[in-house]
Design a protein around this motif. Structure first.
Motif, PDB file in Angstrom:
ATOM      1  N   VAL A  70      22.097   5.261   1.789  1.00  0.00           N
ATOM      2  CA  VAL A  70      23.327   5.406   2.560  1.00  0.00           C
ATOM      3  C   VAL A  70      23.587   4.140   3.391  1.00  0.00           C
ATOM      4  CG1 VAL A  70      22.338   6.548   4.599  1.00  0.00           C
ATOM      5  CG2 VAL A  70      24.680   7.030   3.923  1.00  0.00           C
ATOM      6  N   LEU A  71      22.527   3.425   3.756  1.00  0.00           N
ATOM      7  CA  LEU A  71      22.694   2.184   4.516  1.00  0.00           C
ATOM      8  C   LEU A  71      23.345   1.087   3.674  1.00  0.00           C
ATOM      9  CD1 LEU A  71      19.269   2.101   6.358  1.00  0.00           C
ATOM     10  CD2 LEU A  71      21.497   2.755   7.298  1.00  0.00           C
ATOM     11  N   GLY A  72      23.352   1.274   2.373  1.00  0.00           N
ATOM     12  CA  GLY A  72      23.950   0.291   1.479  1.00  0.00           C
ATOM     13  C   GLY A  72      25.433   0.092   1.683  1.00  0.00           C
ATOM     14  N   CYS A  73      26.077   1.013   2.377  1.00  0.00           N
ATOM     15  CA  CYS A  73      27.511   0.858   2.646  1.00  0.00           C
ATOM     16  C   CYS A  73      27.761  -0.134   3.780  1.00  0.00           C
ATOM     17  CB  CYS A  73      28.156   2.205   2.945  1.00  0.00           C
ATOM     18  SG  CYS A  73      27.627   2.943   4.498  1.00  0.00           S
ATOM     19  N   ARG A 101       5.041   7.128  -7.553  1.00  0.00           N
ATOM     20  CA  ARG A 101       4.317   7.991  -8.482  1.00  0.00           C
ATOM     21  C   ARG A 101       4.649   7.722  -9.945  1.00  0.00           C
ATOM     22  NH1 ARG A 101       4.638  10.510  -3.791  1.00  0.00           N
ATOM     23  NH2 ARG A 101       2.934  11.804  -3.068  1.00  0.00           N
ATOM     24  N   GLU A 102       5.828   7.189 -10.191  1.00  0.00           N
ATOM     25  CA  GLU A 102       6.226   6.880 -11.566  1.00  0.00           C
ATOM     26  C   GLU A 102       5.854   5.449 -11.956  1.00  0.00           C
ATOM     27  OE1 GLU A 102       9.305   8.538 -13.446  1.00  0.00           O
ATOM     28  OE2 GLU A 102       9.525  10.240 -12.118  1.00  0.00           O
ATOM     29  N   ARG A 103       5.182   4.759 -11.041  1.00  0.00           N
ATOM     30  CA  ARG A 103       4.680   3.404 -11.307  1.00  0.00           C
ATOM     31  C   ARG A 103       5.797   2.471 -11.789  1.00  0.00           C
ATOM     32  NH1 ARG A 103      -1.064   3.541 -11.605  1.00  0.00           N
ATOM     33  NH2 ARG A 103      -1.071   1.741 -12.992  1.00  0.00           N
ATOM     34  N   ARG A 104       6.898   2.483 -11.082  1.00  0.00           N
ATOM     35  CA  ARG A 104       8.045   1.632 -11.430  1.00  0.00           C
ATOM     36  C   ARG A 104       7.831   0.176 -11.046  1.00  0.00           C
ATOM     37  NH1 ARG A 104      10.970   6.427  -9.242  1.00  0.00           N
ATOM     38  NH2 ARG A 104      12.099   7.319 -10.994  1.00  0.00           N
ATOM     39  N   PHE A 105       6.957  -0.059 -10.052  1.00  0.00           N
ATOM     40  CA  PHE A 105       6.803  -1.398  -9.492  1.00  0.00           C
ATOM     41  C   PHE A 105       5.458  -2.028  -9.829  1.00  0.00           C
ATOM     42  CE2 PHE A 105      10.021   0.518  -6.845  1.00  0.00           C
ATOM     43  CZ  PHE A 105      10.925  -0.518  -6.670  1.00  0.00           C
ATOM     44  N   ARG A 106       5.531  -3.338 -10.064  1.00  0.00           N
ATOM     45  CA  ARG A 106       4.358  -4.195 -10.088  1.00  0.00           C
ATOM     46  C   ARG A 106       4.541  -5.169  -8.932  1.00  0.00           C
ATOM     47  NH1 ARG A 106       3.010  -6.823 -15.453  1.00  0.00           N
ATOM     48  NH2 ARG A 106       0.979  -6.989 -14.473  1.00  0.00           N
ATOM     49  N   PHE A 107       3.495  -5.896  -8.595  1.00  0.00           N
ATOM     50  CA  PHE A 107       3.489  -6.705  -7.386  1.00  0.00           C
ATOM     51  C   PHE A 107       2.986  -8.116  -7.667  1.00  0.00           C
ATOM     52  CE2 PHE A 107       2.510  -2.269  -6.567  1.00  0.00           C
ATOM     53  CZ  PHE A 107       3.568  -1.912  -5.758  1.00  0.00           C
ATOM     54  N   ARG A 118       0.836  -1.216   0.000  1.00  0.00           N
ATOM     55  CA  ARG A 118       0.000   0.000   0.000  1.00  0.00           C
ATOM     56  C   ARG A 118       0.864   1.257   0.000  1.00  0.00           C
ATOM     57  NH1 ARG A 118      -3.139   0.165   4.666  1.00  0.00           N
ATOM     58  NH2 ARG A 118      -2.346  -1.776   5.434  1.00  0.00           N
ATOM     59  N   PHE A 119       1.968   1.238   0.748  1.00  0.00           N
ATOM     60  CA  PHE A 119       2.895   2.365   0.760  1.00  0.00           C
ATOM     61  C   PHE A 119       3.435   2.616  -0.650  1.00  0.00           C
ATOM     62  CE2 PHE A 119       7.296   3.838   0.961  1.00  0.00           C
ATOM     63  CZ  PHE A 119       7.167   5.014   1.695  1.00  0.00           C
ATOM     64  N   LEU A 120       3.834   1.552  -1.325  1.00  0.00           N
ATOM     65  CA  LEU A 120       4.365   1.713  -2.679  1.00  0.00           C
ATOM     66  C   LEU A 120       3.294   2.163  -3.659  1.00  0.00           C
ATOM     67  CD1 LEU A 120       6.844  -1.271  -2.868  1.00  0.00           C
ATOM     68  CD2 LEU A 120       7.382   1.164  -2.814  1.00  0.00           C
ATOM     69  N   LEU A 121       2.098   1.665  -3.513  1.00  0.00           N
ATOM     70  CA  LEU A 121       1.016   2.136  -4.389  1.00  0.00           C
ATOM     71  C   LEU A 121       0.807   3.639  -4.228  1.00  0.00           C
ATOM     72  CD1 LEU A 121      -1.488  -0.814  -3.944  1.00  0.00           C
ATOM     73  CD2 LEU A 121      -0.357  -0.152  -6.087  1.00  0.00           C
ATOM     74  N   ASP A 122       0.974   4.143  -3.015  1.00  0.00           N
ATOM     75  CA  ASP A 122       0.810   5.575  -2.746  1.00  0.00           C
ATOM     76  C   ASP A 122       2.020   6.412  -3.142  1.00  0.00           C
ATOM     77  OD1 ASP A 122      -1.703   5.096  -1.689  1.00  0.00           O
ATOM     78  OD2 ASP A 122      -1.027   5.156   0.401  1.00  0.00           O
ATOM     79  N   HIS A 123       3.229   5.866  -2.997  1.00  0.00           N
ATOM     80  CA  HIS A 123       4.447   6.666  -3.161  1.00  0.00           C
ATOM     81  C   HIS A 123       5.225   6.422  -4.448  1.00  0.00           C
ATOM     82  CE1 HIS A 123       3.607   7.128   1.126  1.00  0.00           C
ATOM     83  NE2 HIS A 123       4.215   8.278   1.003  1.00  0.00           N
ATOM     84  N   VAL A 152      14.101  -0.747  -3.265  1.00  0.00           N
ATOM     85  CA  VAL A 152      12.764  -0.144  -3.360  1.00  0.00           C
ATOM     86  C   VAL A 152      12.798   1.305  -2.905  1.00  0.00           C
ATOM     87  CG1 VAL A 152      10.448  -0.166  -2.344  1.00  0.00           C
ATOM     88  CG2 VAL A 152      11.460  -2.293  -3.171  1.00  0.00           C
ATOM     89  N   LEU A 153      13.362   1.554  -1.747  1.00  0.00           N
ATOM     90  CA  LEU A 153      13.411   2.919  -1.223  1.00  0.00           C
ATOM     91  C   LEU A 153      14.234   3.828  -2.131  1.00  0.00           C
ATOM     92  CD1 LEU A 153      13.768   2.151   2.580  1.00  0.00           C
ATOM     93  CD2 LEU A 153      11.734   2.986   1.363  1.00  0.00           C
ATOM     94  N   GLY A 154      15.314   3.300  -2.667  1.00  0.00           N
ATOM     95  CA  GLY A 154      16.143   4.089  -3.575  1.00  0.00           C
ATOM     96  C   GLY A 154      15.423   4.505  -4.837  1.00  0.00           C
ATOM     97  N   GLU A 155      14.475   3.712  -5.277  1.00  0.00           N
ATOM     98  CA  GLU A 155      13.726   4.016  -6.496  1.00  0.00           C
ATOM     99  C   GLU A 155      12.629   5.057  -6.285  1.00  0.00           C
ATOM    100  OE1 GLU A 155      13.901   2.520  -9.966  1.00  0.00           O
ATOM    101  OE2 GLU A 155      15.869   2.662  -9.015  1.00  0.00           O
ATOM    102  N   LEU A 156      12.274   5.332  -5.044  1.00  0.00           N
ATOM    103  CA  LEU A 156      11.148   6.227  -4.770  1.00  0.00           C
ATOM    104  C   LEU A 156      11.502   7.708  -4.814  1.00  0.00           C
ATOM    105  CD1 LEU A 156       9.244   4.372  -1.931  1.00  0.00           C
ATOM    106  CD2 LEU A 156       8.783   4.376  -4.389  1.00  0.00           C
ATOM    107  N   GLY A 157      12.764   8.034  -4.823  1.00  0.00           N
ATOM    108  CA  GLY A 157      13.134   9.448  -4.787  1.00  0.00           C
ATOM    109  C   GLY A 157      13.177   9.970  -3.364  1.00  0.00           C
ATOM    110  N   TRP A 158      13.525  11.235  -3.249  1.00  0.00           N
ATOM    111  CA  TRP A 158      13.682  11.887  -1.954  1.00  0.00           C
ATOM    112  C   TRP A 158      12.353  11.945  -1.235  1.00  0.00           C
ATOM    113  CZ3 TRP A 158      17.626  12.908   1.013  1.00  0.00           C
ATOM    114  CH2 TRP A 158      17.434  13.751   2.100  1.00  0.00           C
TER     115      TRP A 158
END
Length: 140
Positions: free
Chosen positions: A96-99, A29-35, A22-27, A83-89
């Motif tokens: 940053v946690l990727g390090c 906006r560029e519809r990068r993800f399917r589920f 639901r969070f991804l459906l809301d955030h 997922v979070l990286g794809e959503l934008g700011w």
């Protein structure tokens, strides 16, 4: 608007996973993800290509650039960071946690996965998308 390029495979009966979708459906906006729920045939077929088991309901997966040259499969903490990286700011700040070492991130992920049903609940069956959401889901 972009075409959906990535597929999120999630535990279809997990209350937290439902919140994530639901969070991804809301955030997203560029519809990068399917589920696709891990309980469905698409997950079994796609994950088997990478020698992964859709029956591992404690793991969330992202198939990035699905069915394109260079597609990659991420799981557990790396899937969430992708997922979070794809959503934008501001969500992409999580990159940053990727390090941090994957073993450390996955230990935190696993600790959360062990208690998610107790904290967020478990549904009797996979969610049924609304008519407006249906195009974002594979199967259903």
């Amino acid at each position: 608007m972009r075409e959906a390029r990535h597929v999120l495979f999630f535990d279809g009966v997990c209350g937290f996973c439902d919140c994530l979708v639901r969070f991804l459906l809301d955030h997203d906006r560029e519809r990068r993800f399917r589920f696709a729920p891990l309980q469905e045939e698409t997950a079994r077929r796609e994950l088997a290509r990478f020698c992964r088991d859709a029956g591992d309901l404690d793991t969330v997966y992202v198939l990035a650039d699905a069915h394109r040259a260079g597609e990659l499969l991420f799981w557990r903490s790396r899937a969430i960071l992708f997922v979070l990286g794809e959503l934008g700011w501001p969500w992409s700040a999580a990159r940053v946690l990727g390090c941090l070492p994957t073993a450390l991130l996955d230990a935190a992920y696993d600790a959360f996965a062990r208690v998610r049903y107790r904290v967020f609940g478990r549904m009797d069956r996979c969610r049924v998308p609304t008519a407006a959401e249906r195009g974002r889901f594979i199967e259903k």
